[in-house]
Scaffold this active site. Structure first.
Site: not given
Length: 271
Positions: A16-17, A160
């Site tokens: 992913t990404g 984050y």
């Protein structure tokens, strides 16, 4: 005479990404090792270009799937799509993620929700969907991209840092749970890396990436190389870069309140 047991073919890796940064470099490293690829990200044009390039260069199958992991039901759609194509995931790389800079009480609530959805919810969902098959087949690897941010609280990037602490904790726990099954879960914890992450997180306002800190940044390719090698060897946690490894020890040596204040100062806005 007993027929020989057929050898499994090349592994299939879901990344992913994968359209840029560390995710793209991980895909490149895996393709160079002969792994077939399922490339997932929002940017379809970049994914298709990467899939075509890696397929031509390394002779692997590379399937680009444009998907927004903030979308409800994204994991279920992906699992169903792969099942309909008869694809089995042997290597799962949960790389997709992003950050945001600023005081928590001033950040956009929608941005916070999207960050938690991608960094935590989607990663957890995909792990739960594909890990059982690996355990059943008694082979497989999971690589979850965390961060050196996982080792301490992070004022001005509070959500984050918290999401990456979750990723590290989950990865270590899952790795212990699957011990002895032929499967492992690795947490990759890079420090700042030269990617588009800084622009997305608006870190240009921060002192974090100024001066000596920028000089010690590793390339996305080097971080990906170390992450792939750690994953394939079954290592639980990997922190690329000697300085980064030393920094992860600081929270064990300093009182937690002191460490939080230090991080807040390091990430303060430039004057």
């Amino acid at each position: 005479m007993t027929a020989p047991t057929p050898r499994p073919g090349p592994p299939t890796a879901l990344v992913t990404g994968a359209s840029g940064g560390i995710g793209e470099e991980i895909a490149r490293h895996l393709a160079s090792r002969g792994a077939n690829l399922i490339l997932v990200a929002r940017r379809e044009e970049q994914l298709r270009a990467l899939a075509d390039e890696l397929g031509a260069r390394h002779g692997v199958h590379a399937l680009p799937l444009a998907l927004d992991l903030t979308r409800p039901g994204a994991g279920a759609w992906l699992e169903g799509e792969l099942a309909s194509r008869g694809l089995t995931v042997d290597l799962l790389v949960n790389n997709a993620g992003f950050g945001g800079y600023g005081e928590f009480h001033t950040q956009d609530p929608g941005e916070i929700a999207r960050m938690v959805q991608v960094n935590v919810v989607a990663l957890t969902d995909l792990s739960r969907r594909f890990l059982p098959g690996m355990v059943e087949r008694r082979r497989g690897r999971v690589l979850n991209v965390a961060s050196t941010a996982a080792f301490q609280p992070g004022p001005l990037m509070a959500v984050y840092y918290a999401t990456k602490a979750y990723v590290l904790s989950l990865s270590e726990a899952l790795n212990e749970e699957v011990r002895g099954t032929g499967v492992s879960v690795t947490a990759l914890c890079p420090g700042p890396v030269e990617t588009g992450f800084q622009d997305t997180a608006k870190l240009g306002q921060s002192r974090l990436l100024q001066g000596p800190a920028r000089a010690t940044m590793l390339s996305a390719g080097e971080v990906a190389r170390q992450g792939v090698e750690a994953m394939l060897s079954g290592q639980a946690v990997v922190v690329p870069g000697r300085l980064n490894r030393l920094q992860t020890l600081a929270p064990r040596l300093l009182p937690r309140g002191v460490m939080t204040r230090i991080i807040g100062g390091v990430q303060a806005r430039r004057k």
